[in-house]
Write an enzyme that holds these catalytic residues in place. Structure first.
Site, mmCIF file in Angstrom:
data_model
loop_
_atom_site.group_PDB
_atom_site.id
_atom_site.type_symbol
_atom_site.label_atom_id
_atom_site.label_comp_id
_atom_site.label_asym_id
_atom_site.label_seq_id
_atom_site.Cartn_x
_atom_site.Cartn_y
_atom_site.Cartn_z
ATOM 1 N N GLU A 79 0.853 -1.190 0.000
ATOM 2 C CA GLU A 79 0.000 0.000 0.000
ATOM 3 C C GLU A 79 0.888 1.239 0.000
ATOM 4 O O GLU A 79 0.438 2.339 0.304
ATOM 5 C CB GLU A 79 -0.970 -0.004 1.176
ATOM 6 C CG GLU A 79 -0.335 -0.157 2.540
ATOM 7 C CD GLU A 79 -1.352 -0.075 3.652
ATOM 8 O OE1 GLU A 79 -2.042 0.941 3.735
ATOM 9 O OE2 GLU A 79 -1.459 -1.045 4.421
ATOM 10 N N CYS A 111 -3.410 -3.682 4.644
ATOM 11 C CA CYS A 111 -2.492 -4.708 5.165
ATOM 12 C C CYS A 111 -2.901 -6.125 4.791
ATOM 13 O O CYS A 111 -2.234 -7.084 5.172
ATOM 14 C CB CYS A 111 -2.414 -4.606 6.679
ATOM 15 S SG CYS A 111 -1.829 -3.024 7.251
ATOM 16 N N SER A 201 -10.536 1.999 14.306
ATOM 17 C CA SER A 201 -9.846 0.959 13.524
ATOM 18 C C SER A 201 -9.625 -0.296 14.374
ATOM 19 O O SER A 201 -9.717 -1.412 13.864
ATOM 20 C CB SER A 201 -8.518 1.465 12.954
ATOM 21 O OG SER A 201 -7.538 1.621 13.954
ATOM 22 N N HIS A 233 -2.373 -10.171 12.384
ATOM 23 C CA HIS A 233 -1.839 -8.927 11.823
ATOM 24 C C HIS A 233 -1.403 -8.067 13.017
ATOM 25 O O HIS A 233 -2.139 -7.959 14.010
ATOM 26 C CB HIS A 233 -2.915 -8.205 10.994
ATOM 27 C CG HIS A 233 -2.509 -6.807 10.644
ATOM 28 N ND1 HIS A 233 -1.310 -6.523 10.024
ATOM 29 C CD2 HIS A 233 -3.102 -5.599 10.876
ATOM 30 C CE1 HIS A 233 -1.199 -5.215 9.865
ATOM 31 N NE2 HIS A 233 -2.265 -4.633 10.378
ATOM 32 N N LYS A 242 -4.957 -8.200 22.424
ATOM 33 C CA LYS A 242 -6.352 -7.812 22.716
ATOM 34 C C LYS A 242 -7.320 -8.580 21.828
ATOM 35 O O LYS A 242 -8.391 -9.000 22.261
ATOM 36 C CB LYS A 242 -6.538 -6.316 22.461
ATOM 37 C CG LYS A 242 -5.964 -5.483 23.563
ATOM 38 C CD LYS A 242 -6.345 -4.055 23.350
ATOM 39 C CE LYS A 242 -5.964 -3.283 24.597
ATOM 40 N NZ LYS A 242 -6.391 -1.938 24.608
ATOM 41 N N ASN A 276 5.012 -1.550 12.613
ATOM 42 C CA ASN A 276 4.068 -2.048 11.608
ATOM 43 C C ASN A 276 4.735 -2.024 10.235
ATOM 44 O O ASN A 276 5.390 -1.039 9.885
ATOM 45 C CB ASN A 276 2.808 -1.158 11.611
ATOM 46 C CG ASN A 276 1.635 -1.780 10.863
ATOM 47 O OD1 ASN A 276 1.758 -2.827 10.246
ATOM 48 N ND2 ASN A 276 0.474 -1.131 10.940
ATOM 49 N N SER A 309 -7.293 -2.587 6.665
ATOM 50 C CA SER A 309 -8.308 -1.557 6.881
ATOM 51 C C SER A 309 -9.097 -1.290 5.608
ATOM 52 O O SER A 309 -8.605 -1.479 4.498
ATOM 53 C CB SER A 309 -7.630 -0.266 7.343
ATOM 54 O OG SER A 309 -7.228 -0.394 8.667
HETATM 55 P P1 HMG Z 1 -3.631 6.639 21.615
HETATM 56 O O1 HMG Z 1 -5.085 6.913 21.473
HETATM 57 O O2 HMG Z 1 -2.722 7.799 21.688
HETATM 58 O O3 HMG Z 1 -3.313 5.720 22.844
HETATM 59 O O4 HMG Z 1 -3.167 5.701 20.429
HETATM 60 P P2 HMG Z 1 -4.177 5.432 24.171
HETATM 61 O O5 HMG Z 1 -4.343 6.676 24.926
HETATM 62 O O6 HMG Z 1 -5.402 4.602 23.841
HETATM 63 O O7 HMG Z 1 -3.104 4.502 24.901
HETATM 64 C C1 HMG Z 1 -2.753 3.285 24.343
HETATM 65 C C2 HMG Z 1 -2.682 2.276 25.488
HETATM 66 O O8 HMG Z 1 -1.581 2.658 26.330
HETATM 67 C C3 HMG Z 1 -3.926 2.277 26.388
HETATM 68 O O9 HMG Z 1 -4.140 0.938 26.771
HETATM 69 C C4 HMG Z 1 -3.482 3.089 27.596
HETATM 70 O O10 HMG Z 1 -4.187 2.755 28.798
HETATM 71 C C5 HMG Z 1 -2.032 2.673 27.682
HETATM 72 P P3 HMG Z 1 -5.597 0.273 26.548
HETATM 73 O O11 HMG Z 1 -6.552 1.107 27.281
HETATM 74 O O12 HMG Z 1 -5.834 0.341 25.038
HETATM 75 O O13 HMG Z 1 -5.427 -1.119 27.035
HETATM 76 N N1 HMG Z 1 -1.177 3.645 28.409
HETATM 77 C C6 HMG Z 1 -0.207 3.282 29.260
HETATM 78 N N2 HMG Z 1 0.207 2.052 29.687
HETATM 79 C C7 HMG Z 1 1.240 2.005 30.571
HETATM 80 N N3 HMG Z 1 1.850 3.130 31.067
HETATM 81 C C8 HMG Z 1 1.463 4.369 30.673
HETATM 82 C C9 HMG Z 1 0.385 4.473 29.738
HETATM 83 N N4 HMG Z 1 -0.242 5.511 29.146
HETATM 84 C C10 HMG Z 1 -1.200 4.995 28.325
HETATM 85 N N5 HMG Z 1 2.075 5.446 31.165
HETATM 86 C C11 HMG Z 1 -3.969 4.087 18.796
HETATM 87 C C12 HMG Z 1 -3.580 4.338 20.245
HETATM 88 C C13 HMG Z 1 -4.123 2.617 18.524
HETATM 89 C C14 HMG Z 1 -5.288 4.815 18.519
HETATM 90 C C15 HMG Z 1 -2.847 4.679 17.903
HETATM 91 O O14 HMG Z 1 -1.627 4.019 18.122
HETATM 92 C C16 HMG Z 1 -3.171 4.644 16.423
HETATM 93 O O15 HMG Z 1 -3.918 5.455 15.886
HETATM 94 N N6 HMG Z 1 -2.549 3.706 15.670
HETATM 95 C C17 HMG Z 1 -2.720 3.557 14.235
HETATM 96 C C18 HMG Z 1 -3.963 2.751 13.896
HETATM 97 C C19 HMG Z 1 -3.821 1.292 14.242
HETATM 98 O O16 HMG Z 1 -2.728 0.783 14.408
HETATM 99 N N7 HMG Z 1 -4.973 0.586 14.291
HETATM 100 C C20 HMG Z 1 -4.966 -0.841 14.567
HETATM 101 C C21 HMG Z 1 -6.156 -1.560 13.944
HETATM 102 S S1 HMG Z 1 -6.325 -1.164 12.206
HETATM 103 C C22 HMG Z 1 -5.055 -2.102 11.455
HETATM 104 O O17 HMG Z 1 -4.451 -2.933 12.071
HETATM 105 C C23 HMG Z 1 -4.734 -1.791 10.035
HETATM 106 C C24 HMG Z 1 -3.437 -1.022 9.817
HETATM 107 O O18 HMG Z 1 -2.320 -1.875 9.983
HETATM 108 C C25 HMG Z 1 -3.448 -0.373 8.420
HETATM 109 C C26 HMG Z 1 -3.743 -1.207 7.187
HETATM 110 O O19 HMG Z 1 -4.561 -2.122 7.169
HETATM 111 O O20 HMG Z 1 -3.163 -0.858 6.152
HETATM 112 C C27 HMG Z 1 -3.261 0.126 10.804
#
Ligand code: HMG
Length: 390
Positions: A79, A111, A201, A233, A242, A276, A309
């Protein structure tokens, strides 16, 4: 006839950023990255690497071993395409000096596309049992600086040969797959960074998993306890954990921390320190599992969940072949990862902001540390690649 993965080789860039460095720059607790999303390092491509050089470098060890000789189909999943018309796989075909009797095309569905490539390759081999297909997944994951996705960036490529009587993994016939038109992650043609609705996502990823699993379970009659390992993935390693937890809950299977580690941990090691790499991520997970499992996995069944996605999800499975360890490139993978160079925050930002020139001028790019191939310049809007091997 048994058909599946006969060879698997992984390549990533020579440079990385430790997520502690990123956390410091973004005034975030490092544990948010290390523990919260389960990522420690992200691989950063040098300015003279792109999806073509990553892919050719992943496939080069197969060529060295003479494993590409019967290949008549090259499927390039990405991609991070470099051209709207010409398939990136054709450049790879040239760099690897493959025979001209070969079909070469590029596949796209976020992906997921390498999994589509493998399923198409299985059909090709079923019709041409003496022939092989080369499926390469190659991507560079980029999000905006300072965005929530930034810490999940990375890059890499996985090259796999699909053949009859495979020496690593026979892929089972049953498969559950699910498509739905959603906007969880996308990259319009005019952007070099992806846009993502991050939390959404993760929910779609799980929804497509449960739907794909339901079909797979109905078709195969297998239950979750019929699997010895799982490869998901891996956009970030916590996502795989998770997702598996959710699947266990749905199937009413109890799983504790130790049980989860036993099923998933070996598959997450490479991704935790590279990030990733989109289409290749699940197959980086497979390489990681095969390279790290102390237990002989011969005869063990692995469950795979591929997600792209937009979205398409697919759950399928495979059984590891006896003697698979003799086919692996473990030393090469570990050596590559142990000898990388760490970037400072400023070096990372400079590389991130560097853009390939688009003005049609003549450019020769400075040489960074790469694998056997590099993206050496541009002339008259044509990308030029250099082979660093004889
Ligand atoms: P965010 O919103 O900044 O993070 O980004 P958050 O506030 O949800 O924190 C993440 C986790 O860290 C949470 O845990 C917090 O509690 C924890 P959870 O509640 O989820 O269990 N946390 C801590 N833990 C320990 N000590 C601390 C601390 N502070 C916080 N001090 C988000 C998270 C996934 C949204 C971001 O990384 C993102 O946007 N990523 C990109 C999208 C993505 O990867 N999506 C995955 C599914 S889609 C997919 O896999 C397809 C893809 O590969 C693309 C394709 O297909 O081409 C992306």
């Amino acid at each position: 006839m048994k058909i599946g993965i006969d060879q698997i080789s992984f390549y990533t860039s020579h440079y990385y950023v430790d997520l502690r460095t990123l956390a410091d720059a973004r005034s975030v607790e490092p544990d948010k990255y290390y523990l919260g999303i389960g990522q420690e390092k992200m691989a950063i491509p040098a300015p003279d690497e792109d999806v073509v050089t990553l892919a050719a470098s992943a496939a080069y060890p197969l060529k060295e071993r003479g494993e590409l000789e019967e290949v008549e189909l090259l499927l390039f999943a990405t991609e991070s395409g470099i051209d709207q018309s010409k398939a990136a796989g054709i450049y790879v075909h040239g760099l690897l000096e493959m025979p001209s009797r070969c079909r070469a095309i590029e596949l796209k569905q976020a992906c997921y596309s390498a999994t589509a490539g493998i399923q198409l390759a299985i059909g090709f081999v079923a019709r041409n049992p003496g022939k092989k297909a080369l499926v390469i997944a190659s991507d560079i994951a980029r999000y905006e600086l300072g965005s929530p996705g930034e810490a999940t960036q990375g890059c890499g490529s996985v090259a796999m040969v699909i053949s009859a009587d495979p020496r690593i993994l026979t892929i089972d016939a049953e498969s559950g797959y699910y498509t739905e038109d959603v906007m969880d992650f996308w990259r319009p043609n005019y952007r070099s960074e992806a846009l993502v609705d991050g939390k959404y996502s993760t929910m779609v990823y799980i929804h497509a998993l449960l739907e794909s699993w339901k079909q797979y379970a109905d078709l195969s009659g297998r239950s979750l306890t019929d699997f010895d390992r799982f490869c998901y993935h891996i956009p970030f390693t916590k996502m795989a954990e998770k997702a598996h937890q959710k699947l266990c809950r749905k199937c009413k299977v109890d799983i504790d921390r130790e049980g989860m580690q036993a099923l998933l941990e070996e598959s997450l090691r490479y991704s935790r320190i590279t990030g990733n790499c989109y289409s290749g991520s699940m197959y980086v997970g497979l390489a990681s599992l095969l390279d790290h499992a102390d237990e002989d996995l011969a005869g063990k069944r692995i469950g795979f969940y591929s997600y792209g996605s937009g979205c398409v999800g697919e759950f399928f499975s495979g059984v590891v072949e006896p003697g698979y360890r003799d086919m692996l490139y473990t030393d090469r993978h570990i050596n590559m990862l142990e000898n990388r160079t760490e970037l400072s925050y400023q070096q990372y930002e400079d590389i991130f902001n560097y853009g390939v020139p688009t003005d049609g001028g003549e450019y020769v790019f400075p040489q960074y540390k790469t694998g056997p191939f590099r993206f050496s310049g541009i002339s008259q809007h044509k990308r030029e690649y250099e082979s660093l091997v004889d």
